[in-house]
Design a protein around this motif. Structure first.
Motif, PDB file in Angstrom:
ATOM      1  N   LEU A 126       3.476 -10.119 104.152  1.00 41.37           N
ATOM      2  CA  LEU A 126       4.187  -9.402 103.091  1.00 41.37           C
ATOM      3  C   LEU A 126       4.522 -10.344 101.941  1.00 41.37           C
ATOM      4  CD1 LEU A 126       5.410  -6.814 102.028  1.00 41.37           C
ATOM      5  CD2 LEU A 126       7.469  -7.304 103.346  1.00 41.37           C
ATOM      6  N   LEU A 127       5.021 -11.533 102.245  1.00 36.09           N
ATOM      7  CA  LEU A 127       5.325 -12.500 101.185  1.00 36.09           C
ATOM      8  C   LEU A 127       4.053 -12.888 100.429  1.00 36.09           C
ATOM      9  CD1 LEU A 127       7.914 -14.800 102.985  1.00 36.09           C
ATOM     10  CD2 LEU A 127       8.367 -13.290 101.028  1.00 36.09           C
ATOM     11  N   HIS A 128       2.960 -13.037 101.144  1.00 37.91           N
ATOM     12  CA  HIS A 128       1.682 -13.379 100.490  1.00 37.91           C
ATOM     13  C   HIS A 128       1.223 -12.249  99.575  1.00 37.91           C
ATOM     14  CE1 HIS A 128      -2.396 -14.697  99.833  1.00 37.91           C
ATOM     15  NE2 HIS A 128      -2.834 -13.549 100.325  1.00 37.91           N
ATOM     16  N   GLU A 129       1.259 -11.023 100.083  1.00 37.76           N
ATOM     17  CA  GLU A 129       0.802  -9.874  99.300  1.00 37.76           C
ATOM     18  C   GLU A 129       1.710  -9.616  98.106  1.00 37.76           C
ATOM     19  OE1 GLU A 129       0.590  -6.780 102.206  1.00 37.76           O
ATOM     20  OE2 GLU A 129      -1.090  -7.734 103.246  1.00 37.76           O
ATOM     21  N   GLN A 130       2.990  -9.903  98.263  1.00 39.66           N
ATOM     22  CA  GLN A 130       3.956  -9.697  97.190  1.00 39.66           C
ATOM     23  C   GLN A 130       3.732 -10.713  96.075  1.00 39.66           C
ATOM     24  OE1 GLN A 130       6.190  -7.228  97.059  1.00 39.66           O
ATOM     25  NE2 GLN A 130       6.883  -7.915  95.068  1.00 39.66           N
ATOM     26  N   ASP A 131       3.220 -11.879  96.448  1.00 39.48           N
ATOM     27  CA  ASP A 131       2.967 -12.964  95.502  1.00 39.48           C
ATOM     28  C   ASP A 131       4.231 -13.339  94.736  1.00 39.48           C
ATOM     29  OD1 ASP A 131       1.304 -14.912  94.433  1.00 39.48           O
ATOM     30  OD2 ASP A 131       0.841 -13.691  92.670  1.00 39.48           O
ATOM     31  N   GLY A 132       5.310 -13.451  95.469  1.00 38.55           N
ATOM     32  CA  GLY A 132       6.577 -13.846  94.863  1.00 38.55           C
ATOM     33  C   GLY A 132       7.680 -13.723  95.882  1.00 38.55           C
ATOM     34  N   PRO A 133       8.860 -14.174  95.522  1.00 41.64           N
ATOM     35  CA  PRO A 133       9.977 -14.145  96.471  1.00 41.64           C
ATOM     36  C   PRO A 133      10.473 -12.731  96.756  1.00 41.64           C
ATOM     37  CG  PRO A 133      10.728 -14.881  94.322  1.00 41.64           C
ATOM     38  CD  PRO A 133       9.235 -14.737  94.233  1.00 41.64           C
ATOM     39  N   LEU A 134      11.036 -12.569  97.944  1.00 40.64           N
ATOM     40  CA  LEU A 134      11.685 -11.314  98.334  1.00 40.64           C
ATOM     41  C   LEU A 134      13.017 -11.660  98.976  1.00 40.64           C
ATOM     42  CD1 LEU A 134       8.752  -9.325 100.014  1.00 40.64           C
ATOM     43  CD2 LEU A 134       9.891  -8.768  97.870  1.00 40.64           C
ATOM     44  N   SER A 185      18.159 -16.818  93.990  1.00 41.89           N
ATOM     45  CA  SER A 185      17.404 -15.890  93.158  1.00 41.89           C
ATOM     46  C   SER A 185      17.594 -16.223  91.683  1.00 41.89           C
ATOM     47  CB  SER A 185      17.863 -14.457  93.423  1.00 41.89           C
ATOM     48  OG  SER A 185      17.301 -13.573  92.483  1.00 41.89           O
ATOM     49  N   GLU A 186      16.499 -16.240  90.953  1.00 39.54           N
ATOM     50  CA  GLU A 186      16.595 -16.496  89.511  1.00 39.54           C
ATOM     51  C   GLU A 186      17.252 -15.331  88.793  1.00 39.54           C
ATOM     52  OE1 GLU A 186      12.812 -17.623  87.888  1.00 39.54           O
ATOM     53  OE2 GLU A 186      12.543 -19.222  89.373  1.00 39.54           O
ATOM     54  N   GLY A 187      17.042 -14.120  89.303  1.00 34.76           N
ATOM     55  CA  GLY A 187      17.602 -12.929  88.675  1.00 34.76           C
ATOM     56  C   GLY A 187      19.072 -12.713  88.965  1.00 34.76           C
ATOM     57  N   SER A 193      22.520 -14.218  94.946  1.00 40.02           N
ATOM     58  CA  SER A 193      21.710 -13.836  96.100  1.00 40.02           C
ATOM     59  C   SER A 193      20.600 -14.856  96.338  1.00 40.02           C
ATOM     60  CB  SER A 193      21.138 -12.427  95.917  1.00 40.02           C
ATOM     61  OG  SER A 193      20.015 -12.443  95.100  1.00 40.02           O
ATOM     62  N   ARG A 194      20.071 -14.794  97.562  1.00 40.07           N
ATOM     63  CA  ARG A 194      19.019 -15.726  97.963  1.00 40.07           C
ATOM     64  C   ARG A 194      17.745 -14.942  98.275  1.00 40.07           C
ATOM     65  NH1 ARG A 194      20.965 -20.788 100.175  1.00 40.07           N
ATOM     66  NH2 ARG A 194      19.717 -20.523 102.046  1.00 40.07           N
ATOM     67  N   VAL A 195      16.631 -15.594  98.033  1.00 33.86           N
ATOM     68  CA  VAL A 195      15.335 -14.991  98.295  1.00 33.86           C
ATOM     69  C   VAL A 195      14.534 -15.909  99.214  1.00 33.86           C
ATOM     70  CG1 VAL A 195      15.236 -13.669  96.149  1.00 33.86           C
ATOM     71  CG2 VAL A 195      14.349 -16.009  96.200  1.00 33.86           C
ATOM     72  N   VAL A 196      13.500 -15.346  99.797  1.00 30.73           N
ATOM     73  CA  VAL A 196      12.612 -16.104 100.676  1.00 30.73           C
ATOM     74  C   VAL A 196      11.305 -16.332  99.922  1.00 30.73           C
ATOM     75  CG1 VAL A 196      11.422 -16.130 102.898  1.00 30.73           C
ATOM     76  CG2 VAL A 196      13.657 -15.006 102.685  1.00 30.73           C
ATOM     77  N   VAL A 197      10.852 -17.580  99.935  1.00 32.86           N
ATOM     78  CA  VAL A 197       9.595 -17.945  99.280  1.00 32.86           C
ATOM     79  C   VAL A 197       8.720 -18.713 100.263  1.00 32.86           C
ATOM     80  CG1 VAL A 197      10.602 -18.044  96.963  1.00 32.86           C
ATOM     81  CG2 VAL A 197      10.525 -20.104  98.365  1.00 32.86           C
ATOM     82  N   LEU A 198       7.430 -18.664 100.034  1.00 35.07           N
ATOM     83  CA  LEU A 198       6.496 -19.466 100.815  1.00 35.07           C
ATOM     84  C   LEU A 198       6.422 -20.859 100.201  1.00 35.07           C
ATOM     85  CD1 LEU A 198       3.596 -16.882 101.237  1.00 35.07           C
ATOM     86  CD2 LEU A 198       5.194 -17.645 103.006  1.00 35.07           C
ATOM     87  N   THR A 199       6.341 -21.862 101.031  1.00 33.33           N
ATOM     88  CA  THR A 199       6.100 -23.215 100.555  1.00 33.33           C
ATOM     89  C   THR A 199       4.614 -23.334 100.215  1.00 33.33           C
ATOM     90  OG1 THR A 199       5.595 -24.036 102.763  1.00 33.33           O
ATOM     91  CG2 THR A 199       7.924 -24.132 102.064  1.00 33.33           C
TER      92      THR A 199
END
Length: 149
Positions: free
Chosen positions: A42-50, A84-86, A90-96
Motif C-alpha cells: 500500500l505504501l509503495h502503491e501510494q507513492d507517498g506517506p500515509l 506530517s508536512e501538512g 500528526s505522524r505519517v509512515v514512509v518507506l526508507t
C-alpha cells in the motif's frame, strides 16, 4: 436445506482460509508477515506517506496491529514514522530507501503471482469472482450496519 447451507459455508470458509494461508506462505517466503506485505504494498502503491489511521482504514486493521507492524518495519529499517508536512501534530509512515526498493520488488512479484493464478480462470470467471466477492463484502457491511441500529 440446512445441510446444503452448511456445506456451502464450509466450502466458503475453506476457500477463504485457504487463500489467506497462501498469502501468509507467500509473504513468509520473503521473510515478512501478510500484514507487513499489505502495508508495504500500500505504501509503495501510494507513492507517498500515509498516516497510521489511513493504513488502518484502508487495510481494515486495528490501530494496535498497524502500530505493531510499523514497529517491526522500523526495526528492520524498511519504514519510518515522520512528522506530517501538512499537519505538524500528526505522524505519517514512509518507506526508507531500502524499504522502497523492497516494496517495489514485493509488489511486482505479488502482481505476477496473482495474475498467474487469475489467468488460470476464464475472463468471465475472473469478473464473476471479483464482482461476487465485492457484493458479498457489501452485503456483510450492510448487515452489520442493520445490526447496529
Amino acid at each position: 436445506m440446512a445441510h446444503a447451507e452448511d456445506e456451502l459455508l464450509n466450502r466458503y470458509y475453506e476457500s477463504w482460509l485457504g487463500v489467506d494461508a497462501v498469502y501468509e506462505k507467500w509473504a513468509a517466503r520473503r521473510g515478512i508477515t501478510f500484514n507487513m506485505l499489505n502495508i508495504l504494498t500500500l505504501l509503495h502503491e501510494q507513492d507517498g506517506p500515509l498516516s497510521q489511521a489511513e493504513l488502518c482504514r484502508r487495510l481494515h486493521l486495528s490501530k494496535q496491529t498497524v502500530a505493531s507492524v510499523i514497529d517491526s518495519l522500523e526495526k528492520r529499517g524498511i519504514a519510518a514514522r515522520r512528522v506530517s508536512e501538512g499537519d505538524r501534530r500528526s505522524r505519517v509512515v514512509v518507506l526508507t530507501g531500502e524499504g522502497s526498493a523492497f516494496a517495489r520488488e514485493l509488489s511486482e512479484a505479488l502482481r505476477r503471482f496473482e495474475v498467474r493464478a487469475l489467468s488460470m480462470l476464464s475472463s468471465a470467471e475472473q469478473k464473476a469472482l471479483v464482482d461476487t466477492m465485492h457484493r458479498l463484502w457489501e452485503n456483510m457491511e450492510n448487515i452489520l450496519k442493520e445490526e447496529e441500529n
